[in-house]
Design a protein around this motif. Structure first.
Motif, PDB file in Angstrom:
ATOM      1  N   GLU A 235     -13.000   4.825  -1.429  1.00 41.81           N
ATOM      2  CA  GLU A 235     -13.030   4.761  -2.892  1.00 41.81           C
ATOM      3  C   GLU A 235     -11.703   4.241  -3.457  1.00 41.81           C
ATOM      4  OE1 GLU A 235     -13.381   7.906  -6.557  1.00 41.81           O
ATOM      5  OE2 GLU A 235     -14.608   8.273  -4.779  1.00 41.81           O
ATOM      6  N   ASN A 236     -10.586   4.599  -2.786  1.00 38.52           N
ATOM      7  CA  ASN A 236      -9.267   4.245  -3.307  1.00 38.52           C
ATOM      8  C   ASN A 236      -8.523   3.181  -2.506  1.00 38.52           C
ATOM      9  OD1 ASN A 236      -9.425   6.201  -5.384  1.00 38.52           O
ATOM     10  ND2 ASN A 236      -8.921   7.775  -3.899  1.00 38.52           N
ATOM     11  N   GLY A 237      -9.140   2.647  -1.460  1.00 42.96           N
ATOM     12  CA  GLY A 237      -8.429   1.666  -0.641  1.00 42.96           C
ATOM     13  C   GLY A 237      -9.103   1.447   0.698  1.00 42.96           C
ATOM     14  N   LEU A 238      -8.338   1.682   1.764  1.00 41.03           N
ATOM     15  CA  LEU A 238      -8.842   1.473   3.117  1.00 41.03           C
ATOM     16  C   LEU A 238      -8.481   2.655   4.003  1.00 41.03           C
ATOM     17  CD1 LEU A 238      -7.754  -2.239   3.712  1.00 41.03           C
ATOM     18  CD2 LEU A 238     -10.037  -1.420   3.109  1.00 41.03           C
ATOM     19  N   LYS A 239      -9.263   2.826   5.064  1.00 45.47           N
ATOM     20  CA  LYS A 239      -8.976   3.821   6.080  1.00 45.47           C
ATOM     21  C   LYS A 239      -8.916   3.100   7.418  1.00 45.47           C
ATOM     22  CE  LYS A 239     -12.234   6.669   7.405  1.00 45.47           C
ATOM     23  NZ  LYS A 239     -13.195   7.775   7.500  1.00 45.47           N
TER      24      LYS A 239
ATOM     25  N   ILE B 101      -1.399  -0.698  -4.003  1.00 43.93           N
ATOM     26  CA  ILE B 101      -0.492  -0.752  -5.137  1.00 43.93           C
ATOM     27  C   ILE B 101      -0.835  -2.041  -5.870  1.00 43.93           C
ATOM     28  CG2 ILE B 101       1.910  -0.944  -5.871  1.00 43.93           C
ATOM     29  CD1 ILE B 101       2.636   0.686  -3.359  1.00 43.93           C
ATOM     30  N   THR B 102      -1.304  -1.916  -7.097  1.00 45.65           N
ATOM     31  CA  THR B 102      -1.768  -3.080  -7.857  1.00 45.65           C
ATOM     32  C   THR B 102      -0.591  -3.938  -8.321  1.00 45.65           C
ATOM     33  OG1 THR B 102      -1.711  -1.930  -9.973  1.00 45.65           O
ATOM     34  CG2 THR B 102      -3.755  -1.765  -8.690  1.00 45.65           C
TER      35      THR B 102
ATOM     36  N   TRP C  45       0.822  -1.207   0.000  1.00 46.93           N
ATOM     37  CA  TRP C  45       0.000   0.000   0.000  1.00 46.93           C
ATOM     38  C   TRP C  45       0.857   1.258   0.000  1.00 46.93           C
ATOM     39  CZ3 TRP C  45      -5.300  -0.852   0.187  1.00 46.93           C
ATOM     40  CH2 TRP C  45      -5.706  -2.112   0.620  1.00 46.93           C
ATOM     41  N   LYS C  46       0.305   2.327  -0.538  1.00 47.04           N
ATOM     42  CA  LYS C  46       0.781   3.685  -0.263  1.00 47.04           C
ATOM     43  C   LYS C  46       0.022   4.100   0.996  1.00 47.04           C
ATOM     44  CE  LYS C  46       3.050   5.813  -2.684  1.00 47.04           C
ATOM     45  NZ  LYS C  46       4.500   5.928  -2.600  1.00 47.04           N
ATOM     46  N   ILE C  47       0.678   4.823   1.884  1.00 47.69           N
ATOM     47  CA  ILE C  47       0.049   5.242   3.136  1.00 47.69           C
ATOM     48  C   ILE C  47       0.396   6.705   3.386  1.00 47.69           C
ATOM     49  CG2 ILE C  47       1.984   4.374   4.528  1.00 47.69           C
ATOM     50  CD1 ILE C  47      -0.139   3.558   6.669  1.00 47.69           C
TER      51      ILE C  47
ATOM     52  N   LYS D  36       3.419  -2.958  -8.968  1.00 49.97           N
ATOM     53  CA  LYS D  36       4.458  -3.503  -8.077  1.00 49.97           C
ATOM     54  C   LYS D  36       5.806  -3.630  -8.765  1.00 49.97           C
ATOM     55  CE  LYS D  36       1.370  -5.863  -4.955  1.00 49.97           C
ATOM     56  NZ  LYS D  36       0.860  -7.127  -4.454  1.00 49.97           N
ATOM     57  N   GLN D  37       5.835  -3.667 -10.090  1.00 45.76           N
ATOM     58  CA  GLN D  37       7.088  -3.790 -10.821  1.00 45.76           C
ATOM     59  C   GLN D  37       7.864  -2.471 -10.847  1.00 45.76           C
ATOM     60  OE1 GLN D  37       7.936  -6.876 -11.568  1.00 45.76           O
ATOM     61  NE2 GLN D  37       5.928  -7.442 -10.793  1.00 45.76           N
ATOM     62  N   LYS D  38       7.221  -1.376 -10.465  1.00 44.06           N
ATOM     63  CA  LYS D  38       7.855  -0.056 -10.476  1.00 44.06           C
ATOM     64  C   LYS D  38       8.284   0.307  -9.057  1.00 44.06           C
ATOM     65  CE  LYS D  38       4.703   1.254 -14.129  1.00 44.06           C
ATOM     66  NZ  LYS D  38       3.502   1.986 -14.451  1.00 44.06           N
TER      67      LYS D  38
END
Length: 137
Positions: free
Chosen positions: A119-123, A36-37, A13-15, A41-43
């Motif tokens: 919408e974009n992940g988790l909180k 991060i899909t 994840w980005k956090i 993940k390759q980047k």
């Protein structure tokens, strides 16, 4: 069977803030995670990253493209309380880079966090009462 929110936290994840690393003088009680899909993940991912493992451990770290600056990190564990709550434990924080280096063993209970889908992940929001959170769902 659908994954519970607490089970879906595993991954990369980005956090917005590093878990357990204070932001100046304020304590962080809420974290926003953006997944991060597999394609991404390759980047290389600069900024704050969180990796949550299936063995109930996590690692947060800051990365920068230049390699200059401070690079704080934290390592900890988590416990699944129920389908919407996790408990976070901070084992260690450390910092490397072009600044003061330190490493602190903490073994600190950070408390229980409500896990909510966004919408974009988790909180993750720190909570003092499981009963009041259960009523919200």
């Amino acid at each position: 069977m659908a994954q519970s929110l607490t089970e879906s936290i595993n991954g990369h994840w980005k956090i917005d803030y590093l878990i357990g690393c204070p932001d100046g003088n304020r304590t962080i009680n809420q974290y926003h995670l953006t997944e991060i899909t597999n394609d991404q993940k390759q980047k290389w991912h600069y900024g704050n990253n969180l990796i949550v493992n299936n063995d109930f451990t996590f690692r947060c770290a800051y990365y920068a493209p230049c390699g200059n600056g401070c690079f704080p990190s934290s390592i900890g564990q988590y416990e699944i309380i129920d389908q919407n709550h996790i408990k976070l434990f901070l084992d260690k924080v450390y910092q490397k880079g072009m600044c003061e280096h330190f490493e602190k063993e903490l073994h600190q209970d950070l408390g229980v966090f409500l896990v909510e889908k966004t919408e974009n992940g988790l909180k993750l929001s720190k909570t003092n009462s499981l009963k009041s959170d259960i009523k919200r769902h």
